[in-house]
Design a protein around this motif. Structure first.
Motif, PDB file in Angstrom:
ATOM      1  N   UNK A 155       0.828  -1.182   0.050  1.00  0.00           N
ATOM      2  CA  UNK A 155      -0.066   0.054   0.058  1.00  0.00           C
ATOM      3  C   UNK A 155       0.871   1.444   0.058  1.00  0.00           C
ATOM      4  N   UNK A 156       1.974   1.039   0.588  1.00  0.00           N
ATOM      5  CA  UNK A 156       2.859   2.277   0.580  1.00  0.00           C
ATOM      6  C   UNK A 156       3.464   2.877  -0.765  1.00  0.00           C
ATOM      7  N   UNK A 158      -7.371  -0.746   9.571  1.00  0.00           N
ATOM      8  CA  UNK A 158      -6.737  -1.006  11.060  1.00  0.00           C
ATOM      9  C   UNK A 158      -5.244  -1.137  10.991  1.00  0.00           C
ATOM     10  N   UNK A 159      -4.658  -1.935  10.067  1.00  0.00           N
ATOM     11  CA  UNK A 159      -3.164  -2.096   9.889  1.00  0.00           C
ATOM     12  C   UNK A 159      -2.525  -0.875   9.628  1.00  0.00           C
ATOM     13  N   UNK A 160      -3.165  -0.229   8.688  1.00  0.00           N
ATOM     14  CA  UNK A 160      -2.763   0.995   8.413  1.00  0.00           C
ATOM     15  C   UNK A 160      -2.653   2.170   9.246  1.00  0.00           C
ATOM     16  N   UNK A 161      -3.719   2.124  10.238  1.00  0.00           N
ATOM     17  CA  UNK A 161      -3.515   2.823  11.452  1.00  0.00           C
ATOM     18  C   UNK A 161      -2.203   2.610  12.446  1.00  0.00           C
ATOM     19  N   UNK A 162      -2.234   1.170  12.497  1.00  0.00           N
ATOM     20  CA  UNK A 162      -1.202   0.738  13.517  1.00  0.00           C
ATOM     21  C   UNK A 162       0.275   1.282  12.849  1.00  0.00           C
ATOM     22  N   UNK A 163       0.336   0.883  11.552  1.00  0.00           N
ATOM     23  CA  UNK A 163       1.542   1.178  10.888  1.00  0.00           C
ATOM     24  C   UNK A 163       2.116   2.732  10.980  1.00  0.00           C
ATOM     25  N   UNK A 172       5.479   3.715   7.478  1.00  0.00           N
ATOM     26  CA  UNK A 172       5.141   2.510   7.167  1.00  0.00           C
ATOM     27  C   UNK A 172       6.441   1.618   6.857  1.00  0.00           C
ATOM     28  N   UNK A 173       7.298   2.280   6.125  1.00  0.00           N
ATOM     29  CA  UNK A 173       8.490   1.291   5.739  1.00  0.00           C
ATOM     30  C   UNK A 173       9.561   1.084   6.877  1.00  0.00           C
TER      31      UNK A 173
END
Ligand code: GLU
Length: 464
Positions: free
Chosen positions: A396-397, A431-436, A462-463
């Protein structure tokens, strides 16, 4: 006649919310009637009335925003001893007061007798009466000065909150107005102050109801016009007992400040403790002044409800301008290690998150992840994160990297195609995006959050 009310706290080391509610009603009554609201510091208890505890009151009044008139001339009882002495001399002169030479032992015996008979404590043995002979004056004894309370009849007033109250005078003692060392006593000082300050409406806690007949009788003796009285009911804690520091209740106004309550929310909440205007819960002080009337104050006690206080606070946070909120949060953010709030601008962050907090501490916490990724809670990681999520976030990044115009809309436009491509529901992305990015699963709309954090920083988080 100009309405004059006063708030007369005794410095005790903190400003009690019950006192603030009293001050608020006195303030509102004066403002409503275009009158004056005055402050008097009842600091005759020298042991407790340190400069520090007086300042706590002044700072508290300032924080809460109840501005009093004549601020350059706040009345301090300790500065008025000469005046009290003068009035005591007048009362002695006019025959409304007299010297009493009783010893401790004599008074103790009288007290026991009175308890048996249910009468006033002092047997009035030194009270001069026509045709009565007084005991011989004992040598070396400094007398106290007692007030000549009327012997019969009743002292009555129409209380603006509690209705008609009448106390038979025979139940009242000839109270001491000056001690043997010449210092005036509490009820007497209050009377002289209210008289000199021209107070027209005495609005105070109902723990003072018993003092009122004593004060009325002294006022009559000095020939003063009687003020109106309004005695406000107690505030109870959530368990229904009188709210007090000793029971472990939060009572100091500064503690509510530390809890992240806004002063205007505190006032709004306190206004509703014992007073109502229909079903209105959330209002401004302008509205309160317009609506306030003592006849709408309930004579029965009201109970603290912290949940409601937080709700009201949340509503006030929503209407507080973002630049003002940003100002209010500076210290709280600094304590959390955040001092540079320029990127993204704190005001923009607040516009996005302020609806989510009911106190300033939570609000400060809500701002942190915009500036620095937080350490995620273990439960969130377990729920929303796995190897698949990690790989997916990297994919996604790459999509994010391709966004030319970095704003919530273009970020949002990536969601659906990406989910389709990965064959997942939005939750598996959001959700994972928020966490990342944020380190927490609880954020407002993730596209808007990412837009504010900025492209470079989002990709970096993210990376990494
Ligand atoms: N100093 C008193 C108190 O703090 C108030 C006295 C009054 O309002 O008459 O309770």
């Amino acid at each position: 006649m100009t309405v004059k009310t006063r708030f007369a706290p005794s410095p005790t080391g903190y400003l009690h919310i019950g006192g603030v509610r009293t001050a608020l009603f006195s303030w509102a009554y004066a403002r409503k009637h275009k009158g004056e609201f005055l402050l008097r510091i009842e600091d005759t208890d020298l042991a407790r009335s340190t400069a520090e505890s007086v300042n706590i009151i002044l700072d508290g009044m300032n924080w809460i925003g109840l501005h009093y008139d004549n601020a350059d001339n706040v009345v301090y009882q300790t500065r008025r001893f000469d005046r009290y002495k003068e009035v005591i001399a007048q009362l002695l002169e006019s025959g409304h007061a007299y010297h009493c030479y009783c010893s401790k032992e004599e008074l103790e015996a009288m007290r026991e007798q009175a308890e048996k008979e249910g009468t006033a404590t002092y047997d009035r043995r030194w009270r001069p009466e026509a045709g009565k002979s007084l005991p011989p004056i004992p040598e070396g004894v400094e007398p106290v000065v007692r007030f000549k309370t009327p012997l019969d009849g009743a002292t009555a007033w129409h209380d603006l909150v509690k209705g008609d109250i009448s106390i038979p005078n025979e139940a009242l003692d000839d109270l001491i107005i000056a001690r043997a060392d010449g210092t005036p006593t509490y009820n007497f000082c209050v009377v002289v102050d209210d008289y000199d300050m021209g107070v027209t409406h005495v609005i105070r806690g109902d723990d003072h109801v018993n003092n009122t007949p004593k004060q009325i009788n002294i006022l009559k003796a000095i020939g003063a016009a009687l003020p109106e009285y309004a005695h406000l009911p107690m505030i109870l804690n959530e368990q229904g007992r009188k709210i007090s520091k000793r029971s472990g209740d939060t009572v100091a106004i500064t503690d509510f400040g530390a809890m992240g309550i806004l002063p205007e929310a505190m006032l709004n909440y306190l206004a509703r403790l014992g007073w109502a205007h229909g079903d209105d819960e959330f209002f401004t002080m302008e509205q309160f002044v317009e609506w306030f009337d003592l006849k709408d104050v309930s004579p029965s006690p009201s109970r603290m409800d912290l949940k409601k206080l937080y709700w009201i606070n949340g509503e006030h946070i929503k209407i507080t301008p973002n630049d003002q909120l940003a100002q209010l949060l500076q210290k709280r953010l600094a304590v959390r290690g955040l001092t540079d709030t320029s990127q993204p601008p704190l005001e923009d962050v607040l516009a996005l998150v302020k609806d989510r907090a009911q106190d300033l501490n939570t609000l400060a916490d809500e701002c942190l992840y915009f500036y620095q990724k937080q350490t995620p809670a273990e439960t969130d990681v377990q729920k929303h994160w796995d190897d698949e999520a990690a790989a997916r976030m990297l994919r996604f990044a790459d999509k994010l990297e391709g966004v030319a115009e970095w704003n919530a809309e273009s970020i949002h436009d990536l969601f659906k195609p990406f989910c389709d491509e990965e064959n997942i529901k939005m939750g598996k992305l959001g959700m994972p995006l928020r966490l990342a990015v944020c380190g927490t699963a609880k954020t407002p709309s993730v596209d808007e959050v990412l837009a504010l954090i900025g492209k470079e920083e989002v990709l970096r988080r993210i990376r990494s």
